[in-house]
Design a protein around this motif. Structure first.
Motif, PDB file in Angstrom:
ATOM      1  N   ALA A  97       0.839  -1.184   0.000  1.00  0.00           N
ATOM      2  CA  ALA A  97       0.000   0.000   0.000  1.00  0.00           C
ATOM      3  C   ALA A  97       0.887   1.251   0.000  1.00  0.00           C
ATOM      4  O   ALA A  97       2.046   1.195   0.394  1.00  0.00           O
ATOM      5  N   GLY A  98       0.312   2.373  -0.426  1.00  0.00           N
ATOM      6  CA  GLY A  98       1.094   3.597  -0.541  1.00  0.00           C
ATOM      7  C   GLY A  98       1.350   3.927  -1.990  1.00  0.00           C
ATOM      8  O   GLY A  98       1.976   4.919  -2.317  1.00  0.00           O
ATOM      9  N   LYS A  99       0.874   3.076  -2.871  1.00  0.00           N
ATOM     10  CA  LYS A  99       1.024   3.285  -4.310  1.00  0.00           C
ATOM     11  C   LYS A  99       0.107   4.432  -4.747  1.00  0.00           C
ATOM     12  O   LYS A  99      -0.977   4.618  -4.198  1.00  0.00           O
ATOM     13  N   VAL A 100       0.587   5.206  -5.727  1.00  0.00           N
ATOM     14  CA  VAL A 100      -0.251   6.285  -6.239  1.00  0.00           C
ATOM     15  C   VAL A 100      -1.237   5.710  -7.241  1.00  0.00           C
ATOM     16  O   VAL A 100      -0.835   5.105  -8.233  1.00  0.00           O
ATOM     17  N   ILE A 101      -2.499   5.863  -6.956  1.00  0.00           N
ATOM     18  CA  ILE A 101      -3.533   5.366  -7.863  1.00  0.00           C
ATOM     19  C   ILE A 101      -4.520   6.497  -8.148  1.00  0.00           C
ATOM     20  O   ILE A 101      -4.523   7.508  -7.446  1.00  0.00           O
ATOM     21  N   ILE A 102      -5.308   6.311  -9.151  1.00  0.00           N
ATOM     22  CA  ILE A 102      -6.376   7.279  -9.415  1.00  0.00           C
ATOM     23  C   ILE A 102      -7.654   6.655  -8.858  1.00  0.00           C
ATOM     24  O   ILE A 102      -8.186   5.698  -9.410  1.00  0.00           O
ATOM     25  N   ASN A 103      -8.089   7.202  -7.724  1.00  0.00           N
ATOM     26  CA  ASN A 103      -9.232   6.616  -6.996  1.00  0.00           C
ATOM     27  C   ASN A 103     -10.443   6.392  -7.888  1.00  0.00           C
ATOM     28  O   ASN A 103     -11.081   5.356  -7.835  1.00  0.00           O
ATOM     29  N   ARG A 104     -10.705   7.425  -8.689  1.00  0.00           N
ATOM     30  CA  ARG A 104     -11.893   7.383  -9.544  1.00  0.00           C
ATOM     31  C   ARG A 104     -11.877   6.127 -10.420  1.00  0.00           C
ATOM     32  O   ARG A 104     -12.876   5.411 -10.520  1.00  0.00           O
ATOM     33  N   GLU A 157     -10.078   3.303 -10.000  1.00  0.00           N
ATOM     34  CA  GLU A 157     -10.103   2.060  -9.214  1.00  0.00           C
ATOM     35  C   GLU A 157     -11.503   1.773  -8.662  1.00  0.00           C
ATOM     36  O   GLU A 157     -11.994   0.654  -8.721  1.00  0.00           O
ATOM     37  N   VAL A 158     -12.116   2.827  -8.116  1.00  0.00           N
ATOM     38  CA  VAL A 158     -13.428   2.637  -7.479  1.00  0.00           C
ATOM     39  C   VAL A 158     -14.491   2.266  -8.508  1.00  0.00           C
ATOM     40  O   VAL A 158     -15.263   1.322  -8.325  1.00  0.00           O
ATOM     41  N   TRP A 159     -14.497   2.975  -9.635  1.00  0.00           N
ATOM     42  CA  TRP A 159     -15.499   2.656 -10.662  1.00  0.00           C
ATOM     43  C   TRP A 159     -15.199   1.298 -11.295  1.00  0.00           C
ATOM     44  O   TRP A 159     -16.121   0.559 -11.647  1.00  0.00           O
ATOM     45  N   LEU A 185     -13.923  -1.253  -9.785  1.00  0.00           N
ATOM     46  CA  LEU A 185     -14.430  -2.245  -8.826  1.00  0.00           C
ATOM     47  C   LEU A 185     -15.957  -2.335  -8.897  1.00  0.00           C
ATOM     48  O   LEU A 185     -16.534  -3.427  -8.832  1.00  0.00           O
ATOM     49  N   LYS A 219     -16.920  -4.252 -12.006  1.00  0.00           N
ATOM     50  CA  LYS A 219     -16.591  -5.670 -11.800  1.00  0.00           C
ATOM     51  C   LYS A 219     -17.658  -6.315 -10.901  1.00  0.00           C
ATOM     52  O   LYS A 219     -18.134  -7.421 -11.166  1.00  0.00           O
ATOM     53  N   GLY A 220     -18.008  -5.589  -9.831  1.00  0.00           N
ATOM     54  CA  GLY A 220     -19.032  -6.097  -8.912  1.00  0.00           C
ATOM     55  C   GLY A 220     -20.371  -6.280  -9.592  1.00  0.00           C
ATOM     56  O   GLY A 220     -21.087  -7.265  -9.358  1.00  0.00           O
TER      57      GLY A 220
END
Lengths: 86, 165
Positions: free
Chosen positions: A30-37, A39-41, A43, A46-47
């Motif tokens: 953890a601590g990696k730079v990600i683009i939340n938008r 990753e969240v969308w 997921l 996928k869900g």
């Protein structure tokens, strides 16, 4: 004939499950730079795909059971010695 | 193929899919919970009915927040009165602002522009007006450097093209 379907599935399903868990467990720390938008969308979609897939499986099984064990099916006639005698 | 095979496939596929999505969610959650080490801190305070922001260098903003594109920020979110919820819909940021507690949420804006900040927890009469603006600005190039995006299109097109073969 090759490997029977049941054996193949019984091996394949745990492998898929184990792979998912191991992939997450050994992922980059953890601590990696990600683009939340993203990753969240991602997921979320996928869900949704998985939810509808499970829904289709469950509905398919219900349809199969209802059809296979319907009263009018000849296979279900006189299931016990007492049925149909009165 | 007997009944037991169908049942095993049914149970197995459903369980496998649920575990897969659970593992994926856990993985994403882990990244969202741990900000990068070089993230800049912004203190976010909600109160009836406006937002205030304080940057690392002490600069304070009221009703507006200016961030730089491509820089990760950690929001330290709290409230002075009642429960609020800090929400930037376009950046998928949503975290409760609770009096006496500091909640964390981090984000790295990846596109410049103007975004809406709003309160997402009913907090009283003017809850619907408890909004602010987020301005994401392009990074200022260090002296001597010139960002390609800042060069006019006509100049970019005039660049010589070097053939690969």
């Amino acid at each position: 004939m090759g490997i029977p379907l049941r054996q193949a599935l019984l091996v394949a399903i745990p492998l898929v499950v184990m792979f998912s868990i191991l992939q997450a467990a050994f992922a980059q720390e953890a601590g990696k730079v990600i683009i939340n938008r993203v990753e969240v969308w991602g997921l979320f979609y996928k869900g949704m795909v998985i939810a509808f897939t499970i829904g289709a499986i469950v509905m398919g099984v219900i349809a199969y059971v209802v059809f296979r064990f319907r009263e009018s099916n000849p296979k279900n006639a006189s299931r016990t010695s007492m049925e149909g005698r009165h | 193929m007997g009944h037991s095979t169908v049942e095993w496939v049914y149970v197995g596929v459903v369980v496998a899919l649920l575990i897969y999505i659970g593992a994926s969610a856990w993985d994403v959650e882990r990244f969202l919970d741990h900000p990068p080490k070089d993230a800049k801190v912004v203190k976010v305070t909600g109160q009836q009915w406006f937002w205030t922001f304080e940057h690392e260098d002490g600069k304070k903003e009221l009703g507006e927040l200016h961030l730089v594109k491509g820089v990760p920020y950690v929001f330290e979110i709290t409230s002075r009165d009642v429960n609020h919820s800090f929400n930037i819909p376009d950046l998928t940021v949503l975290m409760d602002a609770v009096p006496g507690r500091i909640n964390h949420m981090w984000v790295m804006p990846d596109a410049s522009g103007e975004y809406l900040i709003q309160c997402r927890e009913y907090c009283g009469f003017s809850h619907y007006q408890m909004r602010a603006k987020l301005f994401v600005e392009e990074a200022i190039p260090v002296s001597g450097e010139t960002e390609v995006s800042n060069i006019p299109v006509s100049v970019q097109e005039a660049k010589p093209v070097i053939a690969n073969n």
